[in-house]
Structures are given as C-alpha cells and as structure tokens.
Design a protein around this motif. Sequence first.
Motif, PDB file in Angstrom:
ATOM      1  N   SER A 104      -6.771  15.296 -15.322  1.00  0.00           N
ATOM      2  CA  SER A 104      -6.078  14.943 -14.085  1.00  0.00           C
ATOM      3  C   SER A 104      -6.059  13.328 -14.044  1.00  0.00           C
ATOM      4  O   SER A 104      -6.420  12.992 -13.975  1.00  0.00           O
ATOM      5  CB  SER A 104      -6.922  15.508 -12.555  1.00  0.00           C
ATOM      6  OG  SER A 104      -5.634  15.192 -11.976  1.00  0.00           O
ATOM      7  N   LEU A 105      -4.538  13.270 -14.287  1.00  0.00           N
ATOM      8  CA  LEU A 105      -4.491  11.410 -14.557  1.00  0.00           C
ATOM      9  C   LEU A 105      -3.990  11.315 -13.067  1.00  0.00           C
ATOM     10  O   LEU A 105      -2.732  12.106 -12.557  1.00  0.00           O
ATOM     11  CB  LEU A 105      -3.920  11.164 -15.670  1.00  0.00           C
ATOM     12  CG  LEU A 105      -3.232   9.750 -15.537  1.00  0.00           C
ATOM     13  CD1 LEU A 105      -4.717   8.479 -15.669  1.00  0.00           C
ATOM     14  CD2 LEU A 105      -2.258   9.677 -17.091  1.00  0.00           C
ATOM     15  N   GLU A 106      -3.511  10.235 -12.692  1.00  0.00           N
ATOM     16  CA  GLU A 106      -2.990  10.099 -11.343  1.00  0.00           C
ATOM     17  C   GLU A 106      -2.854   8.313 -11.153  1.00  0.00           C
ATOM     18  O   GLU A 106      -3.810   7.601 -12.096  1.00  0.00           O
ATOM     19  CB  GLU A 106      -3.901   9.825 -10.185  1.00  0.00           C
ATOM     20  CG  GLU A 106      -3.142   8.983  -8.372  1.00  0.00           C
ATOM     21  CD  GLU A 106      -4.341   9.523  -7.438  1.00  0.00           C
ATOM     22  OE1 GLU A 106      -4.133   9.411  -6.065  1.00  0.00           O
ATOM     23  OE2 GLU A 106      -5.648  10.051  -7.788  1.00  0.00           O
ATOM     24  N   VAL A 107      -1.751   7.419 -11.740  1.00  0.00           N
ATOM     25  CA  VAL A 107      -0.861   6.337 -11.241  1.00  0.00           C
ATOM     26  C   VAL A 107      -0.796   5.908 -10.400  1.00  0.00           C
ATOM     27  O   VAL A 107       0.292   6.350  -9.529  1.00  0.00           O
ATOM     28  CB  VAL A 107      -0.649   6.205 -12.711  1.00  0.00           C
ATOM     29  CG1 VAL A 107      -0.009   5.002 -12.727  1.00  0.00           C
ATOM     30  CG2 VAL A 107      -0.621   7.503 -14.026  1.00  0.00           C
ATOM     31  N   LYS A 108      -1.463   5.117 -10.232  1.00  0.00           N
ATOM     32  CA  LYS A 108      -0.623   4.019  -8.893  1.00  0.00           C
ATOM     33  C   LYS A 108      -0.510   2.319  -9.267  1.00  0.00           C
ATOM     34  O   LYS A 108      -0.805   2.152 -10.402  1.00  0.00           O
ATOM     35  CB  LYS A 108      -2.595   3.656  -7.942  1.00  0.00           C
ATOM     36  CG  LYS A 108      -2.549   4.756  -7.287  1.00  0.00           C
ATOM     37  CD  LYS A 108      -4.311   4.912  -7.006  1.00  0.00           C
ATOM     38  CE  LYS A 108      -4.866   5.661  -5.825  1.00  0.00           C
ATOM     39  NZ  LYS A 108      -3.955   7.029  -4.552  1.00  0.00           N
ATOM     40  N   THR A 109       0.842   2.245  -8.962  1.00  0.00           N
ATOM     41  CA  THR A 109       1.057   0.708  -9.115  1.00  0.00           C
ATOM     42  C   THR A 109       1.084  -0.083  -7.716  1.00  0.00           C
ATOM     43  O   THR A 109       1.051   0.365  -6.727  1.00  0.00           O
ATOM     44  CB  THR A 109       3.189   1.106  -9.065  1.00  0.00           C
ATOM     45  OG1 THR A 109       3.011   1.802  -9.915  1.00  0.00           O
ATOM     46  CG2 THR A 109       3.277  -0.555  -9.377  1.00  0.00           C
ATOM     47  N   HIS A 110       0.091  -1.177  -8.154  1.00  0.00           N
ATOM     48  CA  HIS A 110       0.091  -2.937  -7.118  1.00  0.00           C
ATOM     49  C   HIS A 110      -0.459  -4.157  -8.169  1.00  0.00           C
ATOM     50  O   HIS A 110       0.224  -3.650  -9.039  1.00  0.00           O
ATOM     51  CB  HIS A 110      -1.569  -2.298  -6.783  1.00  0.00           C
ATOM     52  CG  HIS A 110      -1.730  -0.667  -6.064  1.00  0.00           C
ATOM     53  ND1 HIS A 110      -1.769  -0.946  -4.799  1.00  0.00           N
ATOM     54  CD2 HIS A 110      -2.755   0.221  -6.214  1.00  0.00           C
ATOM     55  CE1 HIS A 110      -1.976   1.163  -4.834  1.00  0.00           C
ATOM     56  NE2 HIS A 110      -2.589   1.323  -5.429  1.00  0.00           N
ATOM     57  N   HIS A 111      -0.102  -4.776  -7.293  1.00  0.00           N
ATOM     58  CA  HIS A 111      -0.397  -6.181  -7.718  1.00  0.00           C
ATOM     59  C   HIS A 111      -1.350  -6.901  -8.433  1.00  0.00           C
ATOM     60  O   HIS A 111      -2.696  -5.408  -7.585  1.00  0.00           O
ATOM     61  CB  HIS A 111       0.409  -6.996  -5.808  1.00  0.00           C
ATOM     62  CG  HIS A 111       1.471  -7.359  -5.897  1.00  0.00           C
ATOM     63  ND1 HIS A 111       2.723  -6.731  -7.418  1.00  0.00           N
ATOM     64  CD2 HIS A 111       2.203  -6.600  -4.712  1.00  0.00           C
ATOM     65  CE1 HIS A 111       4.212  -7.150  -5.812  1.00  0.00           C
ATOM     66  NE2 HIS A 111       3.544  -6.825  -5.395  1.00  0.00           N
ATOM     67  N   SER A 112      -1.751  -7.259  -8.997  1.00  0.00           N
ATOM     68  CA  SER A 112      -3.044  -7.543  -9.539  1.00  0.00           C
ATOM     69  C   SER A 112      -4.291  -8.235  -8.527  1.00  0.00           C
ATOM     70  O   SER A 112      -5.299  -7.397  -8.237  1.00  0.00           O
ATOM     71  CB  SER A 112      -2.777  -9.173 -10.461  1.00  0.00           C
ATOM     72  OG  SER A 112      -2.016  -8.546 -11.456  1.00  0.00           O
ATOM     73  N   SER A 113      -3.664  -8.578  -7.341  1.00  0.00           N
ATOM     74  CA  SER A 113      -4.664  -9.344  -6.273  1.00  0.00           C
ATOM     75  C   SER A 113      -5.532  -8.166  -5.376  1.00  0.00           C
ATOM     76  O   SER A 113      -6.101  -7.098  -5.719  1.00  0.00           O
ATOM     77  CB  SER A 113      -4.440  -9.996  -5.923  1.00  0.00           C
ATOM     78  OG  SER A 113      -3.242  -9.363  -4.870  1.00  0.00           O
ATOM     79  N   GLU A 114      -4.144  -6.797  -5.414  1.00  0.00           N
ATOM     80  CA  GLU A 114      -4.574  -5.584  -4.909  1.00  0.00           C
ATOM     81  C   GLU A 114      -5.893  -4.184  -6.094  1.00  0.00           C
ATOM     82  O   GLU A 114      -6.238  -3.193  -5.123  1.00  0.00           O
ATOM     83  CB  GLU A 114      -3.367  -4.427  -5.226  1.00  0.00           C
ATOM     84  CG  GLU A 114      -2.554  -5.639  -3.239  1.00  0.00           C
ATOM     85  CD  GLU A 114      -1.077  -4.749  -3.539  1.00  0.00           C
ATOM     86  OE1 GLU A 114      -0.560  -5.176  -2.314  1.00  0.00           O
ATOM     87  OE2 GLU A 114      -0.745  -3.780  -4.048  1.00  0.00           O
ATOM     88  N   ILE A 115      -5.383  -4.405  -6.840  1.00  0.00           N
ATOM     89  CA  ILE A 115      -6.307  -3.912  -7.915  1.00  0.00           C
ATOM     90  C   ILE A 115      -8.134  -4.085  -8.072  1.00  0.00           C
ATOM     91  O   ILE A 115      -8.354  -3.085  -7.855  1.00  0.00           O
ATOM     92  CB  ILE A 115      -5.289  -3.478  -9.471  1.00  0.00           C
ATOM     93  CG1 ILE A 115      -4.103  -2.989  -9.714  1.00  0.00           C
ATOM     94  CG2 ILE A 115      -6.054  -3.208 -10.227  1.00  0.00           C
ATOM     95  CD1 ILE A 115      -3.097  -3.301 -10.998  1.00  0.00           C
ATOM     96  N   HIS A 116      -7.361  -5.433  -7.868  1.00  0.00           N
ATOM     97  CA  HIS A 116      -8.983  -6.086  -7.886  1.00  0.00           C
ATOM     98  C   HIS A 116      -9.785  -5.210  -6.798  1.00  0.00           C
ATOM     99  O   HIS A 116     -11.155  -4.877  -6.995  1.00  0.00           O
ATOM    100  CB  HIS A 116      -9.189  -7.290  -8.433  1.00  0.00           C
ATOM    101  CG  HIS A 116      -8.301  -7.700  -9.442  1.00  0.00           C
ATOM    102  ND1 HIS A 116      -7.276  -8.796  -9.849  1.00  0.00           N
ATOM    103  CD2 HIS A 116      -9.991  -8.232 -10.555  1.00  0.00           C
ATOM    104  CE1 HIS A 116      -7.819  -8.955 -11.270  1.00  0.00           C
ATOM    105  NE2 HIS A 116      -8.496  -8.917 -11.781  1.00  0.00           N
ATOM    106  N   GLU A 117      -8.948  -5.328  -5.735  1.00  0.00           N
ATOM    107  CA  GLU A 117      -9.481  -4.707  -4.496  1.00  0.00           C
ATOM    108  C   GLU A 117     -10.189  -2.771  -4.746  1.00  0.00           C
ATOM    109  O   GLU A 117     -11.316  -2.628  -4.418  1.00  0.00           O
ATOM    110  CB  GLU A 117      -8.323  -5.302  -3.378  1.00  0.00           C
ATOM    111  CG  GLU A 117      -9.750  -5.205  -2.383  1.00  0.00           C
ATOM    112  CD  GLU A 117     -11.325  -5.623  -2.046  1.00  0.00           C
ATOM    113  OE1 GLU A 117     -11.690  -5.845  -0.854  1.00  0.00           O
ATOM    114  OE2 GLU A 117     -11.007  -6.655  -2.487  1.00  0.00           O
ATOM    115  N   LEU A 118      -8.862  -2.247  -5.391  1.00  0.00           N
ATOM    116  CA  LEU A 118      -8.601  -0.949  -5.126  1.00  0.00           C
ATOM    117  C   LEU A 118     -10.105  -1.143  -6.383  1.00  0.00           C
ATOM    118  O   LEU A 118     -10.857   0.390  -6.174  1.00  0.00           O
ATOM    119  CB  LEU A 118      -7.923  -0.720  -5.972  1.00  0.00           C
ATOM    120  CG  LEU A 118      -6.684  -1.228  -4.804  1.00  0.00           C
ATOM    121  CD1 LEU A 118      -5.134  -0.481  -5.667  1.00  0.00           C
ATOM    122  CD2 LEU A 118      -7.085   0.073  -3.603  1.00  0.00           C
TER     123      LEU A 118
END
Length: 302
Positions: free
Chosen positions: A119-133
């Motif tokens: 079950s694959l979930e793909v999210k789009t964010h900016h680089s800074s947001e990805i580190h926080e997530l």
Amino acid sequence: MLQYVDTFLQVVRDGTLSSAAKNLYVSQSTISNRLKLLETELGTPIFHRNKGQKQVELTPAGEQLLILAQEMMALERDILSLKKNAQQKILTIGSVDSINNHTFIPCYLDILSSMKNLSLEVKTHHSSEIHELLNNQIIDIGFVFSRVKSQNIIVKHLYSENMVLLSNWDSPYGADVHVANLKRKDEVYLSWNPEFVLWHNNFWHMGQRPYVTVNTGSMIKDYLIHNPNAWTIVPKSVSASLIKIGSLKVSHVTPRPPEQHCFQVTSKYPKVSRKESIQLFTEKLYDYLKSCDWIHTTYSLE
C-alpha cells in the motif's frame, strides 16, 4: 459452531428456511439440521415451531442469541481483516514535486505492479517540510534536493544530473545557448537549490522581473507552451518528462549550471513494521536509477 451461527443469521435475515437454503446454496434439510444441532448445543429452542407456519419466529433465547451472533460474526470479520492487513506492507513517501510528477513515476508504477501487497502513499512537499515529516515519522522515506543535518536522519546521496534549458519549440534558442542570449524577462524561474540560485544570480540580477516565478516543476510547461520566447532551466529528468507532451525542446547552457543533486533521507529509527518495505523499495529504486540515461552520477545505496 461459526457455520451454525452464520446459518442462523441467514434464516433470520431471509425469514424462511427455504429462502436461506437458496441463498446459502444448500438444501432445506441441511438448514434444519444445522439449526437443530445449534439448539442442542445451546440446550434450548431458538425458533417457535407452529404447524403450517413458514415465517420464522424467534423464542426469547433466540432473540438473545441474535445479538450475540451478530457480535460474534463482526468479531470474525475483524479478525480476518487484521490477518489481511498484517500481510499487507505499507510505505509512505514524501518527495519534492518534480520527483513525484516527473522523475520517479515509472519507478512507482513498476513497484506497484511487482509488489502487489504494498500500500503506497506518495506525498509532495518542499525539502524543508520533508525533513520535518520524517522526524515525526509521518513519512518513511524522503527525496530532497538539499541536505539538512539532523541527528535522527540518515542522508544518502542518491544521484546527480545536469541542468538544461527547456523552451518552446518555436523559440529562437538553438542546441547550445549562452546565458548572454537569455533575457530575464522571458524566464520561467524556479529556484531549484541554493547552488543553482548562486549560479543564476551571477548572470541575471534578481531585481529584474522574470516572465513568471513558480515554485513547483509541474507548473512550468503551460508558460513555455503559450510563450514562444519563454525559457527555463530544469534538471535533465524533468526535461525528459516534459518534452513528451510535445511543443518543447531542450538545449545546453553555457556556462553550465551546477548539477542537481538528489538525496534519499530515512529515519535512524524507522517503524519496525516498515523496515522490510523500505528495504524492498530501495532495492527497486536503485535498479530503476541504473536504467536512467539522464543521470550523470549514481551513488551506491549501501
């Protein structure tokens, strides 16, 4: 016992033994036998049996059994669902726009095709947001264009690629273009990474207004298609994806822009239930990258 309880519920739903037998694809005598065995097990009648009466009628014990039987079958469904979910692998990816919408789509499709239980979930964010997530374990793997130091994150240099000029097919730009021939007023500008911004500012003053500024790669194509003089500088993977729609062409830029670097980021402490999925995905991804001719340098994921 579950088979007898299921038969009991079917009889109650249908109202008659004959209808229940039809829906369960068994004989009416089989239904009768199952109900008698259930009553023997319980030690009490669950249906009133009046001569000539076809429609079933529950006894007080049967009414109590109905409530318990519904709870029992609901629990059985929950157990089966739990077993199914335990076999399913789950993975959540967070990535910058251009990777999700251009670069990794073939890889995602291949993984979904070959890993049927994923079950694959793909999210789009900016680089800074990805580190926080990732720090908050909202995603399992991240793909970014810039390094951010964190004691809880593992950063791996995934690949590097050249940057190229993308423009309208009818634009005046040839196969090789010097930056001196590119006017800022015609630029579709996206600040890909800090190194690109420094390089860019050596040739175009940021006080000059571009044609348009965008913040995601998926926004670029419409501006290029509708303006014959518009140009932009993008990673080679993005250009390879966008030229498939037609009306666009790729040129080399001099002086050459700095390479675009992609980093894979994962948590040092991933969820135990996701470790296998992360490993399988990473292996598939590396196989995909080895087949990509737009990559300048691929780095080992070991």
